[in-house]
Design a protein around this motif. Structure first.
Motif, PDB file in Angstrom:
ATOM      1  N   UNK A  69     -42.181 -43.326 111.201  1.00 47.54           N
ATOM      2  CA  UNK A  69     -43.351 -42.466 111.168  1.00 47.54           C
ATOM      3  C   UNK A  69     -44.483 -43.188 110.449  1.00 47.54           C
ATOM      4  N   UNK A  70     -45.682 -43.127 111.031  1.00 44.98           N
ATOM      5  CA  UNK A  70     -46.862 -43.733 110.405  1.00 44.98           C
ATOM      6  C   UNK A  70     -48.000 -42.720 110.410  1.00 44.98           C
ATOM      7  N   UNK A  71     -48.692 -42.624 109.293  1.00 45.74           N
ATOM      8  CA  UNK A  71     -49.780 -41.664 109.158  1.00 45.74           C
ATOM      9  C   UNK A  71     -51.009 -42.356 108.592  1.00 45.74           C
ATOM     10  N   UNK A  72     -52.150 -42.037 109.179  1.00 45.70           N
ATOM     11  CA  UNK A  72     -53.414 -42.556 108.660  1.00 45.70           C
ATOM     12  C   UNK A  72     -54.367 -41.378 108.491  1.00 45.70           C
ATOM     13  N   UNK A  73     -54.907 -41.238 107.287  1.00 42.82           N
ATOM     14  CA  UNK A  73     -55.838 -40.150 107.000  1.00 42.82           C
ATOM     15  C   UNK A  73     -57.098 -40.295 107.854  1.00 42.82           C
ATOM     16  N   UNK A  74     -57.678 -39.197 108.382  1.00 38.08           N
ATOM     17  CA  UNK A  74     -57.348 -37.818 108.005  1.00 38.08           C
ATOM     18  C   UNK A  74     -56.308 -37.134 108.904  1.00 38.08           C
ATOM     19  N   UNK A  84     -31.375 -43.462 119.742  1.00 37.93           N
ATOM     20  CA  UNK A  84     -30.694 -44.344 120.701  1.00 37.93           C
ATOM     21  C   UNK A  84     -31.549 -44.684 121.917  1.00 37.93           C
ATOM     22  N   UNK A  85     -32.834 -44.254 121.905  1.00 38.27           N
ATOM     23  CA  UNK A  85     -33.727 -44.538 123.032  1.00 38.27           C
ATOM     24  C   UNK A  85     -35.125 -44.807 122.484  1.00 38.27           C
ATOM     25  N   UNK A  86     -36.017 -45.295 123.344  1.00 38.01           N
ATOM     26  CA  UNK A  86     -37.389 -45.590 122.973  1.00 38.01           C
ATOM     27  C   UNK A  86     -38.284 -44.427 123.399  1.00 38.01           C
ATOM     28  N   UNK A  87     -38.942 -43.815 122.421  1.00 36.67           N
ATOM     29  CA  UNK A  87     -39.806 -42.669 122.724  1.00 36.67           C
ATOM     30  C   UNK A  87     -40.867 -42.578 121.636  1.00 36.67           C
ATOM     31  N   UNK A  88     -42.133 -42.546 122.033  1.00 40.20           N
ATOM     32  CA  UNK A  88     -43.224 -42.517 121.050  1.00 40.20           C
ATOM     33  C   UNK A  88     -44.102 -41.294 121.261  1.00 40.20           C
ATOM     34  N   UNK A  89     -44.510 -40.678 120.157  1.00 37.55           N
ATOM     35  CA  UNK A  89     -45.458 -39.562 120.180  1.00 37.55           C
ATOM     36  C   UNK A  89     -46.572 -39.886 119.184  1.00 37.55           C
ATOM     37  N   UNK A  90     -47.812 -39.855 119.665  1.00 36.32           N
ATOM     38  CA  UNK A  90     -48.950 -40.133 118.796  1.00 36.32           C
ATOM     39  C   UNK A  90     -49.910 -38.954 118.821  1.00 36.32           C
ATOM     40  N   UNK A  91     -50.236 -38.446 117.639  1.00 34.49           N
ATOM     41  CA  UNK A  91     -51.189 -37.356 117.499  1.00 34.49           C
ATOM     42  C   UNK A  91     -52.515 -37.943 117.022  1.00 34.49           C
ATOM     43  N   UNK A  92     -53.537 -37.843 117.830  1.00 39.53           N
ATOM     44  CA  UNK A  92     -54.869 -38.245 117.382  1.00 39.53           C
ATOM     45  C   UNK A  92     -55.914 -37.610 118.296  1.00 39.53           C
ATOM     46  N   UNK A  93     -57.065 -37.328 117.728  1.00 47.69           N
ATOM     47  CA  UNK A  93     -58.183 -36.743 118.465  1.00 47.69           C
ATOM     48  C   UNK A  93     -57.764 -35.456 119.177  1.00 47.69           C
ATOM     49  N   UNK A  94     -56.938 -34.650 118.483  1.00 46.98           N
ATOM     50  CA  UNK A  94     -56.479 -33.361 119.001  1.00 46.98           C
ATOM     51  C   UNK A  94     -55.708 -33.466 120.305  1.00 46.98           C
ATOM     52  N   UNK A  95     -55.090 -34.595 120.521  1.00 44.28           N
ATOM     53  CA  UNK A  95     -54.247 -34.772 121.695  1.00 44.28           C
ATOM     54  C   UNK A  95     -52.923 -35.409 121.297  1.00 44.28           C
ATOM     55  N   UNK A  96     -51.936 -35.211 122.145  1.00 50.79           N
ATOM     56  CA  UNK A  96     -50.645 -35.863 121.969  1.00 50.79           C
ATOM     57  C   UNK A  96     -50.493 -36.902 123.070  1.00 50.79           C
ATOM     58  N   UNK A 113     -45.187 -27.165 120.221  1.00 46.52           N
ATOM     59  CA  UNK A 113     -44.661 -26.615 118.973  1.00 46.52           C
ATOM     60  C   UNK A 113     -44.555 -27.698 117.910  1.00 46.52           C
ATOM     61  N   UNK A 114     -44.195 -28.915 118.335  1.00 44.70           N
ATOM     62  CA  UNK A 114     -44.025 -30.020 117.376  1.00 44.70           C
ATOM     63  C   UNK A 114     -45.330 -30.328 116.657  1.00 44.70           C
ATOM     64  N   UNK A 115     -46.466 -29.901 117.245  1.00 45.34           N
ATOM     65  CA  UNK A 115     -47.757 -30.113 116.606  1.00 45.34           C
ATOM     66  C   UNK A 115     -47.827 -29.417 115.259  1.00 45.34           C
ATOM     67  N   UNK A 116     -47.042 -28.321 115.099  1.00 43.04           N
ATOM     68  CA  UNK A 116     -47.054 -27.607 113.831  1.00 43.04           C
ATOM     69  C   UNK A 116     -46.432 -28.453 112.721  1.00 43.04           C
ATOM     70  N   UNK A 117     -45.359 -29.175 113.055  1.00 41.43           N
ATOM     71  CA  UNK A 117     -44.782 -30.098 112.071  1.00 41.43           C
ATOM     72  C   UNK A 117     -45.797 -31.184 111.752  1.00 41.43           C
ATOM     73  N   UNK A 118     -46.425 -31.703 112.795  1.00 39.95           N
ATOM     74  CA  UNK A 118     -47.451 -32.728 112.604  1.00 39.95           C
ATOM     75  C   UNK A 118     -48.536 -32.234 111.655  1.00 39.95           C
ATOM     76  N   UNK A 119     -48.977 -31.004 111.864  1.00 43.07           N
ATOM     77  CA  UNK A 119     -50.047 -30.442 111.043  1.00 43.07           C
ATOM     78  C   UNK A 119     -49.637 -30.355 109.579  1.00 43.07           C
ATOM     79  N   UNK A 120     -48.389 -29.968 109.328  1.00 44.81           N
ATOM     80  CA  UNK A 120     -47.922 -29.852 107.953  1.00 44.81           C
ATOM     81  C   UNK A 120     -47.723 -31.215 107.309  1.00 44.81           C
ATOM     82  N   UNK A 121     -47.218 -32.184 108.097  1.00 40.40           N
ATOM     83  CA  UNK A 121     -47.043 -33.539 107.567  1.00 40.40           C
ATOM     84  C   UNK A 121     -48.398 -34.140 107.211  1.00 40.40           C
ATOM     85  N   UNK A 122     -49.365 -34.005 108.122  1.00 39.39           N
ATOM     86  CA  UNK A 122     -50.715 -34.499 107.832  1.00 39.39           C
ATOM     87  C   UNK A 122     -51.286 -33.749 106.634  1.00 39.39           C
TER      88      UNK A 122
END
Length: 208
Positions: A69-74, A84-96, A113-122
């Motif tokens: 996991x990598x986070x850059x403010x804001x 066991x597999x390659x899968x990436x999710x990037x949240x930026x500019x209000x898009x996934x 729904x996962x955006x809610x976890x993202x919001x709390x982590x950020x």
């Protein structure tokens, strides 16, 4: 006599179990929020390895995945699953933005729904998570952790998420563990390790 001994033993065991987490007092929760909010404002970047365990009622075995996991403010966040597999999710500019083993796509972040976890982590990196209007927050503690439990207010969100719990090791301002309980009863546990704060992160980490 045996019945009485059994009953006493049950009470003792129960008291030990329920004594593990205790609710913070009003003063304790205020001090905790103030401390985390103040210290987290100094965080510009955050990197961590993670192990995610998902438990689903209809599966005999848990689904265990791991990655980084990598986070850059804001508000830019990257989840890259490597095993066991390659899968990436990037949240930026209000898009996934999603890369599913080479198949790329993007969707509105508000539809996930996962955006809610993202919001709390950020939010945990800028101190804003505790004032999120979508959740009621309850505070607990034990010998090792301070715990914030987020319960959705809206009936719409409660259809998907029952509770999100963030655990902070004592004397640490970053989240070490996330526990999410879905409305269905399925659970997701994310454990962070090897956390780095304010280390340089290349822009490539937030692109697919």
């Amino acid at each position: 006599m045996l019945k009485n001994i059994t009953f006493v033993a049950f009470l003792l065991i129960s008291s030990l179990v329920f004594a593990q987490n205790t609710a913070m007092t009003s003063n304790e929760s205020k001090a905790f929020v103030t401390k985390i909010s103040s210290e987290s404002q100094q965080i510009k970047t955050l990197q961590s390895d993670f192990v995610q365990t998902k438990k689903m009622d209809f599966l005999d075995k848990n689904i265990v995945t791991s990655g980084k996991m990598s986070l850059k403010s804001p508000n830019t966040l990257s989840w890259k699953y490597t095993r066991p597999y390659q899968y990436s999710i990037i949240f930026k500019e209000n898009k996934i933005f999603i890369n599913d083993q080479g198949k790329k796509s993007s969707v509105d972040a508000k539809s996930k729904t996962f955006e809610k976890i993202n919001k709390l982590i950020v939010g945990s990196s800028n101190g804003k998570m505790f004032s999120d209007p979508e959740f009621v927050v309850r505070y607990f503690k034990n010998d090792s952790y301070n715990i914030a439990k987020f319960i959705p207010k809206s009936a719409q969100l409660l259809k998907y998420i029952k509770q999100i719990e963030l655990q902070f090791p004592k004397n640490q301002s970053t989240v070490s563990q996330v526990n999410m309980t879905e409305a269905s009863g399925d659970t997701t546990n994310i454990v962070f390790k090897n956390t780095k704060i304010n280390a340089p992160i290349p822009d490539s980490e937030f692109s697919l």
